[in-house]
Design an enzyme around this catalytic site. Structure first.
Site, PDB file in Angstrom:
ATOM      1  N   ASP A 164       0.834  -1.196   0.000  1.00  0.00           N
ATOM      2  CA  ASP A 164       0.000   0.000   0.000  1.00  0.00           C
ATOM      3  C   ASP A 164       0.872   1.250   0.000  1.00  0.00           C
ATOM      4  OD1 ASP A 164      -2.433   1.281  -0.100  1.00  0.00           O
ATOM      5  OD2 ASP A 164      -2.756   1.254   2.062  1.00  0.00           O
ATOM      6  N   GLY A 165       0.345   2.311  -0.593  1.00  0.00           N
ATOM      7  CA  GLY A 165       1.045   3.595  -0.577  1.00  0.00           C
ATOM      8  C   GLY A 165       1.609   3.993  -1.937  1.00  0.00           C
TER       9      GLY A 165
ATOM     10  N   GLY B 117       0.021   5.246  -4.519  1.00  0.00           N
ATOM     11  CA  GLY B 117      -0.558   6.520  -4.934  1.00  0.00           C
ATOM     12  C   GLY B 117       0.060   7.682  -4.173  1.00  0.00           C
ATOM     13  N   ARG B 118       0.212   7.508  -2.853  1.00  0.00           N
ATOM     14  CA  ARG B 118       0.780   8.579  -2.029  1.00  0.00           C
ATOM     15  C   ARG B 118       2.259   8.797  -2.349  1.00  0.00           C
ATOM     16  NH1 ARG B 118      -1.144   6.071   3.305  1.00  0.00           N
ATOM     17  NH2 ARG B 118      -1.563   4.368   1.856  1.00  0.00           N
TER      18      ARG B 118
ATOM     19  N   HIS C 192       2.313   3.066  -9.149  1.00  0.00           N
ATOM     20  CA  HIS C 192       2.065   1.645  -9.405  1.00  0.00           C
ATOM     21  C   HIS C 192       3.225   1.021 -10.186  1.00  0.00           C
ATOM     22  CE1 HIS C 192      -1.794   2.067  -7.643  1.00  0.00           C
ATOM     23  NE2 HIS C 192      -2.334   2.769  -8.622  1.00  0.00           N
TER      24      HIS C 192
ATOM     25  N   SER D  66      -7.652  -5.703  -5.388  1.00  0.00           N
ATOM     26  CA  SER D  66      -8.742  -6.239  -4.568  1.00  0.00           C
ATOM     27  C   SER D  66     -10.070  -6.153  -5.327  1.00  0.00           C
ATOM     28  CB  SER D  66      -8.848  -5.462  -3.249  1.00  0.00           C
ATOM     29  OG  SER D  66      -9.411  -4.184  -3.481  1.00  0.00           O
TER      30      SER D  66
ATOM     31  N   LEU E 144      10.624 -20.912  -4.112  1.00  0.00           N
ATOM     32  CA  LEU E 144       9.520 -20.140  -3.539  1.00  0.00           C
ATOM     33  C   LEU E 144       8.214 -20.323  -4.317  1.00  0.00           C
ATOM     34  CD1 LEU E 144       8.587 -17.607  -1.724  1.00  0.00           C
ATOM     35  CD2 LEU E 144       9.246 -16.224  -3.698  1.00  0.00           C
TER      36      LEU E 144
ATOM     37  N   ARG F  93       1.926  -4.968   6.218  1.00  0.00           N
ATOM     38  CA  ARG F  93       1.213  -3.939   5.444  1.00  0.00           C
ATOM     39  C   ARG F  93       2.042  -2.668   5.465  1.00  0.00           C
ATOM     40  NH1 ARG F  93      -5.013  -2.437   4.502  1.00  0.00           N
ATOM     41  NH2 ARG F  93      -4.635  -0.661   3.139  1.00  0.00           N
TER      42      ARG F  93
ATOM     43  N   ARG G  75      -5.257  -1.920   8.807  1.00  0.00           N
ATOM     44  CA  ARG G  75      -6.478  -2.696   8.538  1.00  0.00           C
ATOM     45  C   ARG G  75      -6.153  -3.794   7.533  1.00  0.00           C
ATOM     46  NH1 ARG G  75      -8.129   2.609   6.519  1.00  0.00           N
ATOM     47  NH2 ARG G  75      -7.471   2.793   4.348  1.00  0.00           N
TER      48      ARG G  75
END
Ligand code: IPE
Ligand code: IPE
Ligand code: MG
Length: 235
Positions: A15-16, A18-19, A32, A60, A126, A183, A189
């Protein structure tokens, strides 16, 4: 790092992106793009550490609600990175699996994912699991429907249902539950990720945006994991 210190299964909510782009006054899709490069690097790092399973939340079921141009940019990136990922996987002996409901993607993306799975299926290092159009609630609902079909044809009875055979109807069947969930991006969350599978997972949240995540940060998360005393309801 000693082998016994390395979690068997690490799951990531990247996550992050975009920021990260916004911080640099760049359009979100640059974030991205950079995020995909981080995925490549971290897959290699995780493979070197002899982690057995690595699951990444790529898209998602809720991400379809983003602006159309962002969704389109993400689809273009998938097309490109699917090919890159095949090269990375073959170079590092990585087996790729996809979880999530693939049918909502366009035919060429579905083909690309299936090709990745097929061409890497004999790799023995893996296992890299890509969660795309994945949502835990959707996965559980699909599992219930599949289970009901087996009840209808008589290969399963209501009395036989238990946690173990239920988990075999999930997309993650045959994949052990994550030991460590990371995360990035500062949110605390789960965003509909592996709800069933994370029942006893250790959680590590960090503020760093995914494009800036690196091997050093990964080691930090693993060290944190090693300090935890794992309990599964025992004393
Ligand atoms: C995660 O980064 C990538 C995807 C969900 C595809 P975001 O795009 O959510 O980045 P932020 O949270 O807006 O910074
Ligand atoms: C979770 O990130 C989904 C993926 C990483 C693919 P989001 O950025 O979409 O989650 P929310 O909206 O902040 O909960
Ligand atoms: Mg986000």
């Amino acid at each position: 790092m000693n082998k016994e210190e390395v979690p068997r299964h690490i799951a990531v909510i990247l996550d992050g992106n975009g920021r990260w782009a916004k911080q640099r006054s760049l359009p979100r899709h640059f974030g991205h793009m950079q995020g995909c490069k981080t995925v490549e690097k971290i897959v290699e790092a995780v493979a070197r550490l002899h982690v057995s399973y690595f699951t990444i939340y790529g898209f998602s079921t809720e991400n379809w609600n983003r602006p159309k141009e962002e969704v389109n940019a993400l689809m273009r990136l998938f097309r490109y990175y699917m090919k890159r990922l095949l090269v990375v996987a073959q170079k590092n002996n990585v087996k790729v699996l996809a979880i999530g409901e693939k049918s909502r993607f366009s035919a060429d993306i579905i083909e690309g994912v299936e090709r990745l799975e097929k061409q890497t299926k004999d790799n023995t290092g893996l296992t890299f699991i890509l969660a795309i159009n994945y949502g835990s609630r959707d996965e559980i609902v699909r599992a219930v429907k599949k289970m009901n079909q087996d009840i209808q044809v008589g290969s399963l009875s209501l009395d036989e249902i238990n946690e173990e055979n239920f988990s075999q109807y999930l997309d993650t069947k045959e994949i052990p539950d994550p030991d460590l969930l990371i995360r990035t991006g500062g949110e605390i969350r789960l965003s509909n990720y592996l709800l069933w599978q994370c029942a006893y997972t250790e959680f590590y949240f960090c503020d760093i945006y995914w494009p800036d995540f690196n091997q050093e940060e990964l080691i930090k998360a693993i060290k944190y994991y090693n300090k935890r005393e794992r309990r599964f309801g025992n004393v």
